[in-house]
Write an enzyme that holds these catalytic residues in place. Structure first.
Site: not given
Length: 285
Positions: A251-255
């Site tokens: 779940i790409p919260c880093h984006r």
């Protein structure tokens, strides 16, 4: 069959992370490759080779991908891409390492029971971004968190709080089987999706499902996410939900960046966030 040495990659990451921190601190001076290598106590050749083998591009190109100007350009181009993906109800044209993901949220009853009756299998495992605690239920991956300065015990305590009534069972073999599908570039076996099983409030799940629609190599702002979920005034609540994402990387919260294009905070540290973004951009190139 190709075997990925994640332990070696995790060791290399620590060196790369140290290099990123040094370059951030010395950015105004624009240090040369030789200066970075000397700071790390390595030869210029060895450092260049290690960095390139870890991320796939040179240190210079990696840093170009993490500049504020570059981030602003990606943010601007990602907005139209994301809007199209959301309007079409799709998860976007690309996913991290071409993973095929399905996501299932716990039911309201399961949320209240906090995992009662479920077995959560977990293990600590090296990854290209440092050691991580990864956990899964029978339905899918339910937790992925990096081990921070507080150590393994703190990570395990966070997992136990999340799934307070579940039976936690350490299972190194089960977790080791799914790690390559999360972190390597090997193709996913056709027809066998990688499943997520997430526990959160309705609002949090709405935000996390929105994050799944951000293609690899794209970046959006917290405000973009708020607009995309139909709640444009809920930027602060969106930021809080992003910070509570239980499954890092997938779940790409880093984006998600600040509207200005600045990297902003990250639960697992801004250095790791930059490493994740640079890694994705490198492999897209």
């Amino acid at each position: 069959m190709h075997t990925v040495n994640f332990r070696k990659m995790a060791e290399d990451y620590e060196i790369v992370a140290k290099a990123i921190r040094y370059l951030e601190e010395q950015h105004p001076k624009q240090p040369q490759l030789s200066e970075v290598a000397a700071y790390l106590g390595m030869s210029e050749f060895h450092f260049q080779r290690l960095f390139t083998s870890w991320v796939g591009i040179s240190p210079k190109r990696f840093l170009q991908c993490l500049t504020l100007d570059y981030a602003r350009k990606v943010l601007a181009s990602s907005q139209s891409l994301m809007l199209t993906a959301f309007q079409a109800g799709l998860s976007g044209p690309g996913r991290l390492h071409d993973l095929f993901l399905t996501c299932e949220a716990v039911t309201p009853g399961e949320f209240r029971r906090r995992g009662a009756g479920l077995t959560v299998r977990y293990a600590f495992h090296p990854t290209p971004f440092g050691e991580a605690l990864i956990a899964m239920t029978q339905k899918g991956i339910c937790n992925l968190q990096f081990v921070d300065a507080h150590g393994r015990d703190a990570a395990l305590e966070r997992l136990a709080r999340q799934w307070a009534r579940a039976n936690l069972l350490e299972d190194q073999d089960a977790i080791a089987q799914i790690v390559p599908r999360i972190f390597s570039n090997l193709p996913v076996t056709a027809g066998i999706p990688l499943k997520l099983h997430i526990l959160g409030t309705n609002f949090q799940i709405k935000v996390w499902e929105a994050l799944l629609r951000i293609p690899a190599g794209s970046m959006v702002s917290y405000q973009d996410v708020a607009i995309f979920i139909g709640l444009p005034t809920s930027v602060r609540a969106v930021a809080q939900a992003v910070a509570r994402n239980p499954v890092a990387v997938l779940i790409p919260c880093h984006r998600v960046l600040r509207k200005s294009g600045e990297i902003g905070g990250y639960r697992w540290g801004t250095t790791r966030k930059k490493a994740l973004l640079g890694w994705e951009l490198a492999h897209l190139e």
